[in-house]
Design a protein around this motif. Structure first.
Motif, short mmCIF file in Angstrom:
data_model
loop_
_atom_site.label_atom_id
_atom_site.label_comp_id
_atom_site.label_asym_id
_atom_site.label_seq_id
_atom_site.Cartn_x
_atom_site.Cartn_y
_atom_site.Cartn_z
N SER A 218 -15.99 -45.90 14.87
CA SER A 218 -14.75 -45.22 15.40
C SER A 218 -15.86 -44.32 15.94
O SER A 218 -16.99 -43.53 16.08
CB SER A 218 -14.73 -44.40 13.88
OG SER A 218 -15.51 -43.54 13.17
N VAL A 219 -15.42 -43.39 17.10
CA VAL A 219 -15.52 -42.77 18.24
C VAL A 219 -14.22 -41.93 18.82
O VAL A 219 -13.51 -42.30 17.82
CB VAL A 219 -15.52 -43.64 19.37
CG1 VAL A 219 -16.73 -44.55 19.15
CG2 VAL A 219 -14.53 -44.35 20.10
N ARG A 220 -14.49 -40.46 18.74
CA ARG A 220 -13.86 -39.24 18.71
C ARG A 220 -13.36 -38.68 20.19
O ARG A 220 -11.21 -39.49 20.22
CB ARG A 220 -14.55 -38.04 18.49
CG ARG A 220 -14.78 -38.24 16.93
CD ARG A 220 -14.86 -36.36 16.94
NE ARG A 220 -14.39 -36.32 15.69
CZ ARG A 220 -16.03 -35.19 14.52
NH1 ARG A 220 -16.78 -34.48 15.44
NH2 ARG A 220 -15.42 -35.03 13.76
N ARG A 222 -11.44 -39.86 23.06
CA ARG A 222 -9.64 -40.69 23.30
C ARG A 222 -10.06 -42.12 24.22
O ARG A 222 -9.73 -42.89 24.02
CB ARG A 222 -8.87 -39.51 24.32
CG ARG A 222 -7.78 -40.84 24.24
CD ARG A 222 -6.80 -39.18 24.67
NE ARG A 222 -5.28 -40.25 25.18
CZ ARG A 222 -5.10 -40.82 26.13
NH1 ARG A 222 -5.74 -40.27 26.66
NH2 ARG A 222 -3.71 -40.96 26.65
N ARG A 225 -11.97 -44.27 23.59
CA ARG A 225 -11.16 -45.21 21.95
C ARG A 225 -10.50 -45.88 22.39
O ARG A 225 -10.37 -47.11 22.35
CB ARG A 225 -10.78 -44.05 21.10
CG ARG A 225 -10.38 -44.51 20.05
CD ARG A 225 -10.06 -43.25 19.30
NE ARG A 225 -8.60 -42.80 19.05
CZ ARG A 225 -8.95 -41.00 19.45
NH1 ARG A 225 -9.38 -40.60 19.27
NH2 ARG A 225 -7.09 -41.06 20.09
N LYS A 226 -9.94 -45.80 23.86
CA LYS A 226 -9.34 -47.25 24.73
C LYS A 226 -9.65 -47.99 24.95
O LYS A 226 -9.73 -49.05 24.90
CB LYS A 226 -8.61 -45.78 25.58
CG LYS A 226 -7.76 -45.03 25.19
CD LYS A 226 -6.23 -44.58 26.35
CE LYS A 226 -5.37 -45.03 26.14
NZ LYS A 226 -4.05 -45.13 26.71
N GLU A 229 -10.62 -50.14 22.40
CA GLU A 229 -9.58 -50.85 21.75
C GLU A 229 -9.48 -52.57 22.68
O GLU A 229 -8.62 -53.20 22.53
CB GLU A 229 -8.00 -50.16 21.77
CG GLU A 229 -8.13 -49.05 20.46
CD GLU A 229 -7.01 -48.06 20.65
OE1 GLU A 229 -6.32 -48.60 21.40
OE2 GLU A 229 -7.27 -47.50 19.56
#
Ligand code: CO
Length: 296
Positions: A218-220, A222, A225-226, A229
Motif C-alpha cells: 500500500s502506498v499513501r 495519491r 497509488r494511481k 493501480e
C-alpha cells in the motif's frame, strides 16, 4: 524447468502471440528510416499489437548503436533515426503467454554485424532439442559470431518465458559453457544472440524508461497509488513504459515507487566501449522432435 509438453490450449496462445509478433515486426521494420522518430515506430508497433493480440509483453525496445537493450522512447522523445545500428525488440502476449523476437535494421553500413547475429541465431536453433545443454546452444552462438571476427555480448543471455513472466529460466548463454542445464520438452525459450564490434560487455546507463511491478504494497501518495493501480490492472507483472501511464505526473510517482521497492527499473544497457551492437531473436517451444519456432 518445464512440466512436460504444452497442452493444446496453451500452445495455441503461444502460436497466436508468435504470429502477431512476426507480422508486427515485419510492418515496423518497414517504417524504420532516417527522419522518422523512434516514438512513431514504437507507438505504431504497440498499437498494432494491442489491436491484434491481448497486449505488449513489454515496451517496444529501440536500441541504437552501443545500446543493447531496455531502450524505449520517453513520452516526448523526438529522436529520429539517422545512420545508426537499430535493434528492434518486441514482445506480444495472448492471455499472458509471451512471444519475444528481435531484428536489427542497419542504417550504419555494417551489414556483416547483422549477419553475424542472424547466422548465430540460426546455428543456435539448429542445436535446440530436448536433452541438449543450454551451454552447447551458447557455444554455437559464440562460434559463429567469433568466426565473423566479432564478439558476442557475454553478459546478456536468452531466457525462458512463461505466463505473465517475460524473463524466466532456463538461461541461454551467448557463449559456450559447461554450466548449463538440459532443455526439456515444453520449455519456451527466447534465444537472442547479440554481436558487437567491442569487447562484449554491457553495463547500465543512466536513462531509464522501462519498469515492472516488484512488490505490491500500500502506498499513501495519491499519484503513486494511481500509477500502481494502473500497473496492476493493465500490465500485472509485465514490464511497461513510463509513457504508457495515464497519471500526468507519472515520473515523480515512479521515482517514489522505485524508492519504496514497489517498482523495478530497467536502465538502458550499453556496450562498455561504445561499440556497435546487433541482435537477432526468436522464441521457440522445445518439442520431442526438436523445436517449433513461434516467431518465424
Ligand atoms: Co526480445
Amino acid at each position: 524447468m518445464s512440466d512436460g509438453p504444452l497442452d493444446e490450449e496453451t500452445l495455441a496462445k503461444y502460436r497466436e502471440a508468435g504470429s502477431v509478433l512476426r507480422q508486427v515486426l515485419d510492418e515496423a521494420v518497414e517504417k524504420v528510416e532516417p527522419g522518422v522518430t523512434h516514438l512513431e515506430v514504437a507507438e505504431f508497433a504497440e498499437a498494432r499489437i494491442e489491436e491484434l493480440a491481448d497486449g505488449c509483453a513489454f515496451p517496444v525496445n529501440i536500441s541504437i548503436d552501443e545500446e543493447a537493450s531496455h531502450a524505449t522512447p520517453g513520452r516526448d522523445d523526438e529522436t529520429e533515426f539517422d545512420d545508426g545500428m537499430v535493434c528492434l525488440d518486441c514482445g506480444v502476449h495472448v492471455d499472458g503467454y509471451i512471444a519475444d523476437a528481435a531484428v536489427t535494421v542497419d542504417l550504419s553500413g555494417n551489414p556483416e554485424l547483422v549477419e553475424a547475429a542472424e547466422e548465430a541465431l540460426d546455428a543456435a536453433l539448429d542445436a535446440v532439442a530436448p536433452g541438449v545443454e543450454t551451454g552447447v546452444v551458447g557455444g554455437e552462438i559464440e562460434d559463429v559470431i567469433r568466426g565473423y571476427g566479432y564478439t558476442p555480448v557475454l553478459n546478456l543471455s536468452g531466457h525462458g518465458v512463461a505466463q505473465w513472466d517475460a524473463h524466466t529460466g532456463p538461461t541461454i548463454p551467448n557463449r559456450g559453457t559447461d554450466r548449463g542445464v538440459e532443455l526439456e520438452v515444453g520449455d519456451v525459450v527466447a534465444i537472442e544472440p547479440f554481436a558487437t564490434t567491442g569487447r562484449g560487455k554491457v553495463t547500465e546507463g543512466s536513462k531509464e524508461e522501462i519498469y515492472s511491478l516488484e512488490r505490491d504494497r500500500s502506498v499513501r501518495n495519491r499519484s503513486a497509488r494511481k500509477v500502481l493501480e494502473q500497473v496492476k490492472e493493465e500490465y500485472r507483472t509485465l514490464p511497461f513504459a513510463a509513457r504508457w501511464l495515464d497519471e500526468p505526473r507519472a515520473e515523480m510517482a515512479i521515482t517514489r515507487l522505485e524508492q519504496q521497492g514497489v517498482l523495478h527499473g530497467y536502465p538502458v544497457l550499453k556496450e562498455d566501449d561504445g561499440e556497435l551492437v546487433s541482435q537477432a531473436e526468436h522464441t521457440v517451444v522445445v518439442t520431442e522432435d526438436g523445436y517449433e519456432n513461434l516467431t518465424a
